[in-house]
Enzyme design. Structure first.
Site, PDB file in Angstrom:
ATOM      1  N   TYR A 128     115.052-112.073 -28.152  1.00 42.48           N
ATOM      2  CA  TYR A 128     114.381-111.452 -27.002  1.00 42.48           C
ATOM      3  C   TYR A 128     115.366-110.646 -26.144  1.00 42.48           C
ATOM      4  O   TYR A 128     114.972-109.801 -25.347  1.00 42.48           O
ATOM      5  CB  TYR A 128     113.672-112.498 -26.128  1.00 42.48           C
ATOM      6  CG  TYR A 128     112.503-113.200 -26.807  1.00 42.48           C
ATOM      7  CD1 TYR A 128     112.079-112.819 -28.075  1.00 42.48           C
ATOM      8  CD2 TYR A 128     111.830-114.234 -26.177  1.00 42.48           C
ATOM      9  CE1 TYR A 128     111.026-113.460 -28.698  1.00 42.48           C
ATOM     10  CE2 TYR A 128     110.768-114.876 -26.798  1.00 42.48           C
ATOM     11  CZ  TYR A 128     110.383-114.485 -28.067  1.00 42.48           C
ATOM     12  OH  TYR A 128     109.332-115.125 -28.679  1.00 42.48           O
ATOM     13  N   LYS A 157     116.632-121.708 -38.997  1.00 51.03           N
ATOM     14  CA  LYS A 157     116.273-121.108 -40.292  1.00 51.03           C
ATOM     15  C   LYS A 157     117.592-120.831 -41.011  1.00 51.03           C
ATOM     16  O   LYS A 157     117.908-119.695 -41.401  1.00 51.03           O
ATOM     17  CB  LYS A 157     115.461-119.829 -40.027  1.00 51.03           C
ATOM     18  CG  LYS A 157     114.811-119.234 -41.239  1.00 51.03           C
ATOM     19  CD  LYS A 157     113.649-120.047 -41.762  1.00 51.03           C
ATOM     20  CE  LYS A 157     113.113-119.430 -43.041  1.00 51.03           C
ATOM     21  NZ  LYS A 157     112.216-120.306 -43.782  1.00 51.03           N
ATOM     22  N   ASP A 217     109.856-123.374 -40.434  1.00 48.21           N
ATOM     23  CA  ASP A 217     108.561-123.397 -41.125  1.00 48.21           C
ATOM     24  C   ASP A 217     108.118-124.838 -41.364  1.00 48.21           C
ATOM     25  O   ASP A 217     106.951-125.193 -41.165  1.00 48.21           O
ATOM     26  CB  ASP A 217     108.611-122.587 -42.431  1.00 48.21           C
ATOM     27  CG  ASP A 217     109.928-122.729 -43.188  1.00 48.21           C
ATOM     28  OD1 ASP A 217     110.874-123.292 -42.621  1.00 48.21           O
ATOM     29  OD2 ASP A 217     109.997-122.285 -44.341  1.00 48.21           O
ATOM     30  N   ASP A 221     109.525-120.631 -28.296  1.00 50.29           N
ATOM     31  CA  ASP A 221     108.330-120.012 -27.714  1.00 50.29           C
ATOM     32  C   ASP A 221     107.099-120.437 -28.514  1.00 50.29           C
ATOM     33  O   ASP A 221     106.077-120.868 -27.971  1.00 50.29           O
ATOM     34  CB  ASP A 221     108.518-118.477 -27.781  1.00 50.29           C
ATOM     35  CG  ASP A 221     107.521-117.723 -26.937  1.00 50.29           C
ATOM     36  OD1 ASP A 221     106.691-118.378 -26.278  1.00 50.29           O
ATOM     37  OD2 ASP A 221     107.566-116.482 -26.945  1.00 50.29           O
ATOM     38  N   ASP A 235     104.294-123.997 -27.734  1.00 50.22           N
ATOM     39  CA  ASP A 235     102.848-123.822 -27.596  1.00 50.22           C
ATOM     40  C   ASP A 235     102.095-124.668 -28.618  1.00 50.22           C
ATOM     41  O   ASP A 235     101.063-125.261 -28.307  1.00 50.22           O
ATOM     42  CB  ASP A 235     102.458-122.340 -27.774  1.00 50.22           C
ATOM     43  CG  ASP A 235     102.416-121.615 -26.440  1.00 50.22           C
ATOM     44  OD1 ASP A 235     102.945-122.173 -25.457  1.00 50.22           O
ATOM     45  OD2 ASP A 235     101.857-120.499 -26.377  1.00 50.22           O
TER      46      ASP A 235
END
Ligand code: NAD
Length: 357
Positions: free
Chosen positions: A142, A191, A223, A247, A251
């Site tokens: 970001y 990852k 994943d 992020d 959620d």
């Protein structure tokens, strides 16, 4: 003890839920002998209206000088058509930056009495859930270099995922400290089978882990983590991960609890300065009707007691008060179900206060 708290009620339901939370903190102060000094400041849409900007300089100054910041929510229909950089939500970015808040804590707690709100099967959730996602907040993709370039297949756009050792080290340390106050287990999500930045992330987390031999550490690819959260969420205690993975996973984890009105959050920086706020927004559709559930904000205040003020017993008292009121079947409209007792936001606050003694 004396604590200075900057209070930003904000817009929509913000002032209602913050008022109830202040009363709860005052009750904690009375019972445990602390003094909470509140300084109310403007940010968000109300600040745009009164002072022409979402985060006035004096608001940031007061926040910087305080021990912690309590925020309701900002935004609403009235300001929806302003350009992006002038919107109320800019106040949140300004606060994160101005206070150097690099760690975002998002607990996903499924209370025993609200199990029906969980979309997962009962055998998966057992006697409830309590996961804390620790998301790195100021680095990664970001904030990495971004831009466009021409390629054989036309215009291309790129965003760079970049992490320094120092950035990973401080968020990892934060996660281990938090795990120490919980069930002493950290899962670092990355990852590393593909990304160089993840391999650096993993090696730094392993180095930091050596300082916390009492906390167990495992690594998981993102994943797999997203699958495990719905397949076997009880395996998690603290999840630490990068800005973008956090992020998404925070959620996902919070959806498991089923209700937005119940979700607290904390954003922490150096020297334990913290911004505490509910995950939900300003809910303009129910503002001023005494329908807003104050529990997410009250639980955010419990996090403030635990993480910034180091008042473990007082934090437990607030969380147990919430559990007790839910076990007595009181519900605000957003978590209402058949056979329960419907109450407004003010009454919910009052019931929680009564349980702190
Ligand atoms: P929202 O979270 O405000 O509301 C979504 C839905 O959940 C609404 O139906 C609302 O009534 C309900 N809800 C939310 N909090 C509740 C509570 N405590 N009790 C009962 N019901 C509750 O999200 P939205 O509608 O997408 O956004 C509304 C405004 O809030 C927008 O201006 C948005 O930009 C802003 N927003 C602010 C923040 C923040 O301040 N941190 C976060 C998200 C959205």
């Amino acid at each position: 003890m004396n604590f200075n708290i900057a209070v930003i009620p904000g817009d929509g339901i913000g002032p209602e839920i913050v008022e109830q939370t202040k009363y709860v903190l005052e009750k904690v102060g009375d019972v445990y002998g602390h003094k909470f000094q509140f300084t109310e400041v403007l940010a968000g849409g109300c600040a745009i209206d009164k002072m022409g900007e979402a985060l006035p300089a004096e608001t940031l100054e007061v926040c910087k000088k305080s021990d912690a910041v309590l925020l309701g929510a900002v935004g609403g229909y009235k300001w929806d058509n302003l350009p992006g950089n002038q919107r109320p939500e800019q106040a949140l970015l300004g606060l994160r930056k101005g206070l150097g808040l690099y760690a975002n804590l998002r607990p996903a707690i499924l209370f025993d009495d609200l199990k029906d709100a969980c979309p997962l099967k009962p055998e998966i959730i057992g006697d409830g859930l309590d996961i804390c996602v620790v998301r790195e907040l100021t680095g990664g993709i970001y904030f990495g270099e971004k831009g466009f370039k021409e390629t054989e297949l036309g215009k291309a756009a790129y965003d760079v995922e970049i992490y320094s050792e120092g950035e990973v080290e401080r968020i990892a340390r934060r996660a281990f400290e938090i795990a120490r106050k919980r069930n002493k287990k950290v899962t670092s999500v990355d990852k590393a089978n593909i990304l160089e930045s993840s391999r650096l992330w993993r090696s730094v987390v392993e180095k930091v882990a050596k300082e916390y031999p009492d906390v167990s550490l495992n690594h998981m690819y993102v994943d797999n983590a997203s699958m495990q959260l719905v397949r076997n969420p009880k395996q998690f205690d603290v999840i630490v991960t990068s800005n973008m993975f956090g992020d998404i996973l925070s959620d996902e984890a919070s959806m498991i609890t089923g209700s937005i009105g119940m979700l607290p959050s904390a954003s922490l920086g150096e020297d334990n300065i913290g911004l505490y706020e509910p995950v939900h927004g300003s809910a303009p559709d129910i503002a001023g009707q005494d329908k807003a559930n104050p529990i997410a904000t009250i639980l955010s205040a419990a996090m403030m007691l635990r993480y910034t003020f180091d008042l473990e017993e007082e934090a437990d008292a607030v969380e147990n008060a919430v559990k007790k009121v839910l076990s007595q079947n009181y519900r605000t409209e957003d978590i209402m179900s058949e056979g329960m007792i419907l109450v407004g936001g003010k009454k919910m606050g009052e019931l929680i206060r009564e349980q702190i003694s």
